[in-house]
Design a protein around this motif. Structure first.
Motif, short mmCIF file in Angstrom:
data_model
loop_
_atom_site.label_atom_id
_atom_site.label_comp_id
_atom_site.label_asym_id
_atom_site.label_seq_id
_atom_site.Cartn_x
_atom_site.Cartn_y
_atom_site.Cartn_z
N PHE B 67 0.83 -1.20 0.00
CA PHE B 67 0.00 0.00 0.00
C PHE B 67 0.86 1.26 0.00
N ALA B 68 1.87 1.25 0.86
CA ALA B 68 2.74 2.42 0.99
C ALA B 68 3.54 2.63 -0.30
N MET B 69 4.02 1.54 -0.85
CA MET B 69 4.79 1.61 -2.09
C MET B 69 3.96 2.26 -3.19
N TRP B 70 2.71 1.79 -3.31
CA TRP B 70 1.83 2.37 -4.32
C TRP B 70 1.56 3.85 -4.00
N GLY B 71 1.40 4.13 -2.71
CA GLY B 71 1.18 5.52 -2.31
C GLY B 71 2.31 6.42 -2.76
N HIS B 72 3.52 5.91 -2.64
CA HIS B 72 4.68 6.70 -3.03
C HIS B 72 4.84 6.82 -4.55
N MET B 73 4.11 5.97 -5.26
CA MET B 73 4.22 6.00 -6.73
C MET B 73 3.25 6.98 -7.37
N GLY B 74 2.34 7.52 -6.57
CA GLY B 74 1.46 8.56 -7.11
C GLY B 74 0.16 8.04 -7.68
N ASP B 75 -0.54 8.92 -8.38
CA ASP B 75 -1.93 8.70 -8.77
C ASP B 75 -2.15 7.49 -9.66
N LYS B 76 -1.16 7.11 -10.41
CA LYS B 76 -1.36 6.03 -11.36
C LYS B 76 -1.61 4.67 -10.68
N THR B 77 -1.43 4.63 -9.36
CA THR B 77 -1.65 3.38 -8.64
C THR B 77 -2.93 3.40 -7.80
#
Lengths: 122, 122
Positions: B67-77
């Motif tokens: 979840f955090a990893m996706w959060g750090h990747m921005g809107d595309k996730t």
DNA sequence: TCTTGACTTAGAGTAAACTCTAAGTATTAT
DNA sequence: ATAATACTTAGAGTTTACTCTAAGTCAAGA
């Protein structure tokens, strides 16, 4: 009805390893036949189901052991058991409230994401 | 507002060890000053609080990491995160119902004990 | 200057609750 | 007679989520 460990394992959803482990830890007393083979009864089933309810509500093995030990000691330990259950109940209610609140937070987050995603993709 | 790790630790109720551990695991990104000292922000506080809600509802570190990893990747996730949250929510609701049922069982047991003890001691 | 509080890496330790393996024996069903 | 299922002890292994230690460095405040 009586059950072999294999049957009982399937019924209660615990592995044979875990059933033997629980017995060794004193969580359950099991009868044996002439060949020392475990014979589980419906009473054992009810007992295990009770234990699993305690486990579901987050009781530690350690406390379950104390509870079981007192259970095996008979009526003179009623008060201790009652006190343990009441103390545990309090913790469960608190935990439930905590989860309920975090679930609310989770719902808010999901709503937020659905609106965002909605804005982006529809 | 910004906080040192010591202050932040007290505010969010996690040890400094755990905060560094969470950072190392990628659960949180923290700014540093010129001397490489962590500077926690209110945004970090909100983020940690969100993580703790996920934790309270029984999410594993592994899923929190994703979840955090996706959060750090921005809107595309966004979709991935939403899907994870929805899946998690389902599990939480089920778990909640399970606890509720086991609590009911616990209450019955307490009632039973109280009647027994009542019969014996009063 | 000296204490306090921060930093690093790398790895060890802890606790809970299982979970499994080994190695050998015994009984029962096909 | 052989496969399946059961038994024993004793201890090793697993997973999760921390939690801590060591050993050394660095920088700011009283």
């Amino acid at each position: 009805m009586t059950y072999s460990i294999g049957e009982f394992s399937k019924i209660v959803g615990l592995s044979e390893h875990t059933l033997r482990f629980y017995e060794k830890e004193g969580l359950i007393k099991v009868n044996r036949d002439d060949n020392n083979v475990r014979i589980y009864s419906d009473e054992n089933k009810l007992w295990i189901e009770s234990l699993l309810h305690l486990k579901n509500t987050g009781m530690s093995l350690k406390d379950m052991k104390r509870f079981a030990m007192w259970g095996h000691m008979g009526d003179k330990t009623m008060e201790e058991r009652l006190a343990l259950l009441k103390k545990h109940r309090k913790k469960v209610v608190e935990e439930l409230e905590k989860i309920r609140q975090s679930l609310e937070h989770l719902d808010n987050k999901i709503n937020f994401y659905e609106n965002e995603v909605g804005d982006c993709f529809s």
